[in-house]
Enzyme design. Structure first.
Site, PDB file in Angstrom:
ATOM      1  N   LYS A 176       0.831  -1.195   0.000  1.00  0.00           N
ATOM      2  CA  LYS A 176       0.000   0.000   0.000  1.00  0.00           C
ATOM      3  C   LYS A 176       0.870   1.252   0.000  1.00  0.00           C
ATOM      4  CE  LYS A 176      -3.784  -0.874   2.279  1.00  0.00           C
ATOM      5  NZ  LYS A 176      -4.388  -1.217   3.564  1.00  0.00           N
ATOM      6  N   ARG A 195      -3.562   2.731   8.451  1.00  0.00           N
ATOM      7  CA  ARG A 195      -3.796   1.586   7.564  1.00  0.00           C
ATOM      8  C   ARG A 195      -2.598   0.654   7.562  1.00  0.00           C
ATOM      9  NH1 ARG A 195      -4.788   4.402   1.907  1.00  0.00           N
ATOM     10  NH2 ARG A 195      -5.946   2.478   1.528  1.00  0.00           N
ATOM     11  N   GLY A 239      -8.586  -8.104   3.943  1.00  0.00           N
ATOM     12  CA  GLY A 239      -9.342  -8.222   5.181  1.00  0.00           C
ATOM     13  C   GLY A 239      -8.532  -8.623   6.397  1.00  0.00           C
ATOM     14  N   MET A 252      -5.841  -7.185   7.863  1.00  0.00           N
ATOM     15  CA  MET A 252      -5.443  -6.097   8.754  1.00  0.00           C
ATOM     16  C   MET A 252      -6.529  -5.027   8.702  1.00  0.00           C
ATOM     17  SD  MET A 252      -2.392  -6.931   9.619  1.00  0.00           S
ATOM     18  CE  MET A 252      -1.204  -8.126   9.075  1.00  0.00           C
ATOM     19  N   ARG A 272      -3.039  -1.350  -6.702  1.00  0.00           N
ATOM     20  CA  ARG A 272      -2.176  -2.537  -6.705  1.00  0.00           C
ATOM     21  C   ARG A 272      -2.540  -3.355  -7.922  1.00  0.00           C
ATOM     22  NH1 ARG A 272      -5.430  -4.741  -1.478  1.00  0.00           N
ATOM     23  NH2 ARG A 272      -7.425  -4.903  -2.506  1.00  0.00           N
ATOM     24  N   HIS A 304     -15.714  -9.041   0.554  1.00  0.00           N
ATOM     25  CA  HIS A 304     -14.700  -9.992   1.015  1.00  0.00           C
ATOM     26  C   HIS A 304     -14.808 -11.326   0.281  1.00  0.00           C
ATOM     27  CE1 HIS A 304     -13.225 -13.136   3.823  1.00  0.00           C
ATOM     28  NE2 HIS A 304     -12.215 -12.287   3.941  1.00  0.00           N
ATOM     29  N   SER A 340      16.781 -40.347 -13.783  1.00  0.00           N
ATOM     30  CA  SER A 340      15.527 -39.661 -13.523  1.00  0.00           C
ATOM     31  C   SER A 340      15.405 -39.552 -12.012  1.00  0.00           C
ATOM     32  CB  SER A 340      14.354 -40.439 -14.101  1.00  0.00           C
ATOM     33  OG  SER A 340      13.151 -39.802 -13.752  1.00  0.00           O
ATOM     34  N   CYS A 377      10.747 -37.312 -12.089  1.00  0.00           N
ATOM     35  CA  CYS A 377       9.444 -37.942 -12.268  1.00  0.00           C
ATOM     36  C   CYS A 377       8.647 -38.020 -10.979  1.00  0.00           C
ATOM     37  CB  CYS A 377       9.619 -39.321 -12.882  1.00  0.00           C
ATOM     38  SG  CYS A 377      10.575 -40.442 -11.857  1.00  0.00           S
ATOM     39  N   TYR A 424      14.259 -32.387 -18.475  1.00  0.00           N
ATOM     40  CA  TYR A 424      12.798 -32.400 -18.530  1.00  0.00           C
ATOM     41  C   TYR A 424      12.204 -32.634 -17.152  1.00  0.00           C
ATOM     42  CZ  TYR A 424      12.965 -37.527 -18.225  1.00  0.00           C
ATOM     43  OH  TYR A 424      13.184 -38.791 -17.810  1.00  0.00           O
TER      44      TYR A 424
HETATM   45  P1  ADP Z   1      -7.738  -2.704   3.168  1.00  0.00           P
HETATM   46  O1  ADP Z   1      -6.311  -3.064   3.180  1.00  0.00           O
HETATM   47  O2  ADP Z   1      -8.586  -3.611   3.961  1.00  0.00           O
HETATM   48  O3  ADP Z   1      -8.255  -2.439   1.789  1.00  0.00           O
HETATM   49  P2  ADP Z   1      -7.512   0.129   3.505  1.00  0.00           P
HETATM   50  O4  ADP Z   1      -6.382   0.624   4.311  1.00  0.00           O
HETATM   51  O5  ADP Z   1      -7.340   0.209   2.055  1.00  0.00           O
HETATM   52  O6  ADP Z   1      -7.849  -1.337   3.955  1.00  0.00           O
HETATM   53  O7  ADP Z   1      -8.788   0.915   3.980  1.00  0.00           O
HETATM   54  C1  ADP Z   1     -10.110   0.516   3.725  1.00  0.00           C
HETATM   55  C2  ADP Z   1     -10.872   1.671   3.164  1.00  0.00           C
HETATM   56  O8  ADP Z   1     -10.795   2.803   3.990  1.00  0.00           O
HETATM   57  C3  ADP Z   1     -10.328   2.111   1.844  1.00  0.00           C
HETATM   58  O9  ADP Z   1     -11.048   1.490   0.820  1.00  0.00           O
HETATM   59  C4  ADP Z   1     -10.554   3.589   1.787  1.00  0.00           C
HETATM   60  O10 ADP Z   1     -11.713   3.856   1.039  1.00  0.00           O
HETATM   61  C5  ADP Z   1     -10.791   3.980   3.220  1.00  0.00           C
HETATM   62  N1  ADP Z   1      -9.706   4.866   3.606  1.00  0.00           N
HETATM   63  C6  ADP Z   1      -8.484   4.553   4.005  1.00  0.00           C
HETATM   64  N2  ADP Z   1      -7.738   5.652   4.230  1.00  0.00           N
HETATM   65  C7  ADP Z   1      -8.534   6.701   3.944  1.00  0.00           C
HETATM   66  C8  ADP Z   1      -8.348   8.101   3.950  1.00  0.00           C
HETATM   67  N3  ADP Z   1      -7.194   8.645   4.291  1.00  0.00           N
HETATM   68  N4  ADP Z   1      -9.387   8.872   3.594  1.00  0.00           N
HETATM   69  C9  ADP Z   1     -10.558   8.329   3.241  1.00  0.00           C
HETATM   70  N5  ADP Z   1     -10.790   7.023   3.207  1.00  0.00           N
HETATM   71  C10 ADP Z   1      -9.797   6.211   3.555  1.00  0.00           C
HETATM   72 MG    MG Z   2      -7.761  -1.122   0.591  1.00  0.00          MG
END
Ligand code: ADP
Ligand code: MG
Ligand code: MG
Length: 920
Positions: free
Chosen positions: A45, A115, A124, A126, A367, A485, A809, A876, A896
């Site tokens: 991220k 984050r 999901g 973290m 990503r 999710h 082999s 093999c 192979y």
């Molecule tokens: P995950 O790794 O579970 O996707 P994120 O860190 O991307 O978690 O956060 C989940 C959501 O929170 C993101 O989709 C984003 O829309 C919202 N979010 C995160 N940081 C910000 C921010 N600085 N301002 C507004 N929304 C945020």
């Molecule tokens: Mg996200």
């Protein structure tokens, strides 16, 4: 290529970071320290945010605390480097400067999100905390500043809820089906409105009340007051992110995807932008192309007046992103521009998260998008045509371990045509699945352990359901969109999935699903079509995938499909890129034919013992084993000869000139005899001998450890007449097929050789029989004799053995068993625990233990080729179909690999990718 270099430089960066003690990397409009290549240090991220800043995309400013701090944290009893806080203060100051807001200020407060961010996304796993920095004073300031009290209090209640859950651990207790905070919201809605209303309908007064009740809930369950100081909140949140790296869900996930725990997670602290200020705002998730089927279309979804986590959590079902064009056309046009920019820059399909605040678009994440095998194939073909990538990159873009998804069955067209769908949802994971329904993960796992075919049905899934999702054939949810999710995980695991099938009434208490006027109990059958997004009652018949239909069943219509053509194109590229060839493990003409259709260029392992079990052949085999004299044994073998000869002739015909490595009899003989008294009595009657005699022979052959017993070439050494019969069968079959005008290339392989002398004794027999048959049949045959290297002594003395062997082999199954001193059949009792403790990173019977057993392979390669430069080398064992192992075999220079027929395409792709990576 570029990726490797980037990783290397990131590694250097990481070392540099350690020395200079730089823990915090800024990103924003004015200054960005990191870049997209720094995933190991900044997490996926953080690196993505930095890169987006660099190419001028609108990203709210922030900073990333490095993964090294996470490592430090666990190495130092959960404490931080002493200068971390100072660096964070500098980071915050820089955010304050860019936004003009101040953290904890009672006039214009800066709020941030905290984050997590591992190197690769862990959906999901973290949890993110939004709106951090709010307390009873700053909320009033926010309200006044924006003139929007509803918005301010909505932020506050979200913050207390998220922080309470993630940091203070106020979560669902065992047996509870709902999150406690959600229960508080539900209760308030029913008290005040006597029904379920949307969150957006809650008034400032309602939200204020929710904050009070939330805080009370926190106090009751966590036993402490909710922290009011923004800095306390921030440090608590950072600690929670690092702490979550070691929670159960994260550990389960890492184990499944083999992510080392040393990698750690980064933490991102970022200025908030607000999708919940009203109808000109919103939040969404989008892909630059369709990640389910690969279509080149803007794909994704959004919610008006919402913060990001609403979209991902699947609480409200969002609208498709195209709808945004009608709601907020200016923002839509900006997103379309961003979509193009992202693909041009990253040259791969991006999965991105955005928030619209009063019609201004902000980017929050990007990503490489997770994709199904089907989408990966189409992306790679299309992007090649668009000249975004070259053909080698296109090959690399198809994950080898997902390729068999393309070969998985689809619903039988006629059956699916007749069946009436009882619900429709979003096609989130393509393919066909039927299963007995279960409504919670634990029961799904238990049922799957009972060998039931399971369909996991949930209102929506969450990370706690991961085990159940792994166990299920397919996943069906009643709520949630394409980035829920369930959809995310299904896409990643290649599970068949339909989500958001809103016609389903899922009742967790009663364990039933009501749909279309009928009630389905747990254990009842449902079928889902994850390509079309349909739900069918009962158990539907499945049909071959177009690729299988086209290649193996000669289905002309299937050959015209795009899927089929793309697959063939990919395989052709694989051939162009590859150095190793791919053979197959096959014992019958049918298997051989299939494998060749999939692109195998020969047999790497033909197990002759499988031929002894069919029909009444086993009788002659047993006669042979029970024989008292050599003449009696020869008489029994004479009965087996025609069978073996026919089998080999059939295989040679199917091979049509390709070589076949044929292994002589390998398993211990008692495996061919009946073991229970009743079975022994039956056999005695049939053979006209006494049951005692059979019993005595079984006793005599009994071994404490059959894996290390009387088997392999030890059989042929003790009973040369067995090898003689087998050699005769091979050569006579070769003569027959050669006279039919086909080329035949038998390669006779002597198993379990540890001493050169063993091989020499067997060679004498084989060459003598070859001379005899050639004279009798008046033909000239070309053949080779070699050995399996599958015991450590064989590997250690490979230079001696190579003097006699024409090829090696590697029998990596036995080499792993004997190298590790670990029987594959018994390892189930302790190996899972070993994996948990990370004593072994992967099951060594599935992925070669490169550091141990791999050394034996490498040594044997060197010693063997030292004696015979052109010694032909193959493998093999089961490892021949495993992409990671194939990479290793490429590195040590084997000629192979050999894989089971349906794994051949996977092996071809993995071999090509190994060759491409090796050259870079
Ligand atoms: P995950 O790794 O579970 O996707 P994120 O860190 O991307 O978690 O956060 C989940 C959501 O929170 C993101 O989709 C984003 O829309 C919202 N979010 C995160 N940081 C910000 C921010 N600085 N301002 C507004 N929304 C945020
Ligand atoms: Mg996200
Ligand atoms: Mg073996």
């Amino acid at each position: 290529m570029a990726k490797k270099k980037k990783t290397a430089s990131a590694q250097k960066e990481k070392e540099k970071g350690q020395k200079s003690g730089k823990h915090v990397y800024l990103f924003g409009r004015s200054k960005t320290d990191g870049n997209g290549g720094m995933k190991p240090l900044l997490g996926g991220k953080g690196a993505g945010l930095a890169e987006m800043c660099r190419i001028g995309l609108p990203v709210p400013p922030g900073f990333t605390i490095t993964t090294e701090v996470c490592t430090y944290y666990y190495d130092h009893k959960r404490t931080y480097p002493s200068d971390l806080r100072a660096q964070m203060q500098t980071g915050l100051a820089s955010i304050e400067k860019e936004t003009g807001k101040k953290f904890g200020d009672v006039k214009n407060p800066l709020l941030v999100s905290v984050r997590s961010g591992a190197r690769d996304s862990m959906p999901g796993m973290m949890d993110t905390i939004l709106n951090l920095g709010l307390n009873d004073q700053t909320v009033e300031a926010l309200s006044k500043k924006t003139g929007n009290p509803r918005f301010a209090w909505d932020c506050y209640r979200r913050f207390v809820q998220m922080y309470g859950d993630v940091v203070l651990g106020v979560q669902k207790r065992p047996g509870e089906d709902h999150e406690p905070f959600e229960t508080v919201i539900d209760t308030l809605k029913h008290e005040r409105y006597h029904k379920d209303i949307e969150d957006t309908k809650l008034t400032p007064g309602d939200l204020k009340e929710l904050v009070v009740r939330f805080k009370a809930l926190v106090k009751e369950r966590a036993g402490k007051e909710f922290p009011a100081s923004p800095w306390d909140q921030l440090m608590g949140a950072v600690g929670a992110v690092f702490g979550s790296w070691m929670n159960d869900r994260a550990i389960v996930y890492r184990r499944k995807y083999n992510i080392p725990s040393e990698w750690g997670t980064a933490v991102n602290v970022q200025a908030m932008v607000y999708g919940n200020t009203g109808d000109r705002s919103g939040s969404g998730v989008a892909f630059t192309r369709n990640p389910a089927n690969g279509a080149k279309e803007f794909y994704g979804e959004f919610l008006i007046n919402a913060q990001g986590e609403d979209v991902v959590a699947g609480v409200r079902t969002p609208e498709p992103v195209a709808q945004l064009n009608t709601h907020l056309p200016k923002a839509y046009a900006e997103l379309e521009r961003i979509r193009q920019t992202l693909e041009k820059h990253f040259k791969d399909v991006q999965d991105f998260e955005f928030t619209i605040e009063d019609e201004t678009v902000y980017m929050l994440q990007t990503r490489n998008g997770k994709r199904t095998a089907m989408a990966a194939l189409k992306f790679s073909m299309d992007m090649f045509k668009e000249k975004l990538i070259d053909w080698k990159t296109a090959v690399m873009r198809n994950p080898a371990d997902q390729l068999d998804q393309l070969l998985a069955p689809v619903f039988d067209a006629t059956e699916a045509g007749k069946a009436k769908a009882i619900a429709t949802g979003l096609p989130a994971g393509p393919g066909a699945a039927s299963g007995q329904i279960y409504l919670n993960a634990e029961r799904a796992v238990v049922a799957a352990d009972r060998k039931e075919q399971v369909l996991l049905v949930r209102v929506e899934t969450s990370p706690e359901d991961l085990r159940g999702m792994i166990a299920a054939e397919g996943i069906l949810t009643a709520r949630g969109g394409v980035s829920s999710h369930a959809a995310l995980v299904a896409r990643q695991m290649g599970k068949v999935c339909v989500c958001g099938a809103s016609a389903l009434e899922v009742d967790y208490q009663a364990r039933t699903v009501k749909v279309d006027g009928k009630t389905y109990k747990e254990g009842d059958w449902l079928s889902i079509d994850g390509t079309a997004g349909k739900v069918f009652p009962g158990r539907l018949k499945t049909a071959s995938s177009e690729i299988v239909a086209g290649l193996l069943e000669g289905d002309e219509a299937a050959k015209k499909t795009e899927k089929f053509k793309s697959f063939q194109q990919l395989m052709k590229w694989c051939d162009d890129a590859t150095r190793m060839s791919v053979r197959t493990n096959a014992d019958t003409p049918e298997q051989t034919k299939n494998a060749i259709a999939f692109g195998a260029v020969g047999i790497g392992l033909c197990r002759t013992e499988h031929m002894f079990f069919e029909g009444n052949r086993i009788d002659a085999m047993r006669e042979m084993i029970l024989a008292d004299t050599i003449d009696a044994r020869k008489a029994a073998l004479a009965k087996l000869l025609p069978y073996q000869r026919d089998d080999f002739a059939g295989i040679f015909r199917a091979l049509d000139g390709y070589p076949a490595t044929i292994r002589f009899l390998d398993p211990p003989l008692h495996e061919f005899l009946p073991h229970t008294p009743d079975q022994q009595k039956d056999l005695a009657k049939k053979m006209g001998i006494s049951a005692e005699k059979i019993h005595a022979r079984v006793e005599q052959l009994h071994e404490f450890n059959p894996m290390l017993g009387f088997r392999g070439c030890r059989l042929g050494i003790d009973f040369p007449e067995i090898s003689e019969m087998q050699a005769r069968a091979v050569f006579e079959a070769a003569a027959i097929v050669q006279k039919e005008g086909k080329k035949v290339r038998p390669e006779i392989m002597i198993p379990l050789v540890g001493f050169k002398k063993e091989l020499d004794l067997q060679l004498e027999v084989v060459h003598r029989v070859a001379r005899e048959v050639q004279a009798e049949q008046k033909v000239k045959l070309s053949y080779m004799v070699g050995t399996m290297i599958e015991v450590p002594r064989g590997a250690l003395t490979a230079d001696e053995i190579a003097q006699s062997a024409e090829f090696f082999s590697f029998g990596t199954n036995d080499l792993t068993q004997t190298g590790l001193g670990m029987s594959r059949d018994d390892s189930g009792s302790f190996l899972p625990h070993y994996a948990e403790l990370e004593i072994v990173k992967k099951n060594p019977f599935a992925t070669i233990d490169a550091g141990g057993v791999g050394q034996l392979v490498e040594m044997a390669v060197k010693k063997g080729r030292g004696v015979k430069k052109d010694l032909k080398l193959g493998i093999c064992g089961e490892h021949g179909g495993d992409p990671d192992s194939i990479k290793f075999f490429e590195q040590v220079g084997l000629d192979y690999v050999s894989a089971s027929p349906f794994r051949v395409p996977v092996a071809r792709l993995a071999a090509a990718q190994a060759a491409i990576t090796g050259k870079k």
